[in-house]
Design an enzyme around this catalytic site. Structure first.
Site, PDB file in Angstrom:
ATOM      1  N   ASP A   1      29.368 -26.175  11.942  1.00  0.00           N
ATOM      2  CA  ASP A   1      29.333 -26.906  13.212  1.00  0.00           C
ATOM      3  C   ASP A   1      28.005 -27.597  13.501  1.00  0.00           C
ATOM      4  OD1 ASP A   1      31.934 -26.616  14.397  1.00  0.00           O
ATOM      5  OD2 ASP A   1      31.518 -24.480  14.573  1.00  0.00           O
TER       6      ASP A   1
ATOM      7  N   ASP B   1      38.688 -29.254  12.917  1.00  0.00           N
ATOM      8  CA  ASP B   1      37.454 -29.550  13.654  1.00  0.00           C
ATOM      9  C   ASP B   1      36.336 -30.036  12.727  1.00  0.00           C
ATOM     10  OD1 ASP B   1      39.104 -27.348  14.478  1.00  0.00           O
ATOM     11  OD2 ASP B   1      37.732 -26.872  16.104  1.00  0.00           O
TER      12      ASP B   1
END
Length: 393
Positions: free
Chosen positions: A116, A175
């Protein structure tokens, strides 16, 4: 007879008024007014957050702040939103606040335990460098991209998301498409084409394994050592075969970036097909703010996910720049309608409400009972980004 005619006239006037109301111009959105209000609310939030080790994230059910440390996956969104406020206002106070909160997550440049880093590092420092050209941010960004790239596996052709999931040791979530923008930036600013190449490979493998024939996306795909997809499942969605709303938004946004950075028509087709699935879904509510999963079992009595609408509207507003005029007009109209509805009740907050986050009614992880029907910082980030994109058209 006269009284009867008067009654008929009144009825006819009512019908005319109803038809007239249906033919009115669509609602407009005062983007500058919304951005000004957002800045005032974030001024308040800055006064309630003096400790930069506690980053605004959400609210607990009792209404108190649910803050997070820098290693949380979304730690860069608060600073990123402050940078957008500086971009809009050019007010030095926003630049100073954005720098302060960016530096609060600077140590995550060395974090190799997460995929991330696009959210954690690129949202704050990428925007900061874009707006200020401050060379202080360059080494942080380059180290962050290097750390992210360590999670790429050449045999599988994808960036590893989590270290394990269920009984699998190489899960990849949709994601992850959001991190590729960071790696393209790294190639552009370093000349190292490896970041570009692994981004393309990740996007291609994801396109092959993450999507159903209708262009809806699985949330999680788990790979074996050879790169074979062993499982196509969910973590935050309703079921393995459902369309988790935010996942569809991540997918759209990611493939728009892929087309922007490569010019490859296959990515444009993918983005447009994802957009069509989302916009034409029979379970998309009239106000365009989706339920947290398009296949949730209790629709219409399911929670909405405002964060998905914010991300999707921002993605659409970039996508419109790459298509023909008729399609572009359609995308802009859809995105504008989403933003109009996000900018009013029940989604938009008032001063002093919901901790002065901008948007209510997002869903983080309903199956886990985590962050259900609450404000979420990344909803605010993409809402402001979308407003700026709409303003710049």
């Amino acid at each position: 007879m006269i009284m009867q005619m008067n009654r008929i006239s009144i009825v006819l006037l009512g019908i005319v008024a109803l038809i007239s109301s249906c033919n009115r111009e669509p609602q407009t959105l005062d983007v500058d007014k919304e951005l000004a209000k957002a800045m005032k609310q974030y001024e308040i939030m800055l006064t309630t957050h003096r400790d930069t080790t506690q980053i605004p994230h959400s609210l607990h059910q009792d209404g108190t702040y649910h803050d997070k440390p820098s290693e949380w996956w979304g730690s860069g969104f608060f600073a990123g939103t402050l940078w957008y406020m500086y971009e809009y206002s050019q007010d030095q106070k926003w630049k100073e606040a954005a720098h302060l909160w960016s530096m609060a997550v600077a140590k995550e440049q060395y974090n190799t335990t997460t995929h991330d880093l696009g959210f954690m590092v690129f949202c704050p420092f990428g925007n900061g460098f874009r707006l200020t050209n401050d060379s202080t941010y360059l080494p942080i960004l380059m180290q962050g991209a290097k750390s992210l790239s360590t999670r790429f596996d050449a045999n599988r052709g994808v960036i590893k998301s989590w270290d394990s999931f269920r009984d699998y040791d190489f899960p990849v979530i949709i994601d992850n498409m959001m991190n590729l923008d960071f790696l393209f930036w790294a190639t552009a600013h370093s000349g190292d084409s490896s970041y570009y190449k692994l981004s393309v490979e990740h996007a291609d493998v994801t396109m092959a394994n993450h999507f159903r024939p209708d262009y809806s996306s699985y949330h999680v795909v788990c790979y074996d050592e050879s790169g074979k997809a062993l499982a196509q499942v969910t973590h935050q969605g309703y079921s393995d075969n459902s369309a988790w709303a935010r996942g569809q938004a991540w997918a759209l946004y990611g493939y728009v970036v892929m087309f922007r950075e490569t010019g490859e028509e296959k990515y444009l087709k993918q983005a447009m097909s994802i957009a069509d699935f989302y916009l034409n879904h029979p379970n998309l509510p009239e106000d365009k703010i989706p339920y947290w999963d398009f296949d949730a079992p209790e629709i219409p009595n399911e929670e909405r996910d405002v964060s998905a609408a914010a991300i999707f509207s921002s993605g659409l507003l970039e996508l419109q720049g790459y298509v023909d005029k008729e399609t572009a007009d359609h995308y802009v109209a859809e995105a504008r309608e989403m933003l109009i509805n996000l900018s009013k009740k029940p989604y938009r907050t008032d001063f002093g409400e919901a901790g002065d986050f901008l948007l209510k009614h997002s869903v983080g992880h309903k199956p886990g009972g985590i962050e259900v029907d609450v404000p979420l910082i990344y909803a605010d980030y993409y809402y402001i980004e979308a407003l700026l994109r709409l303003r710049n058209l």
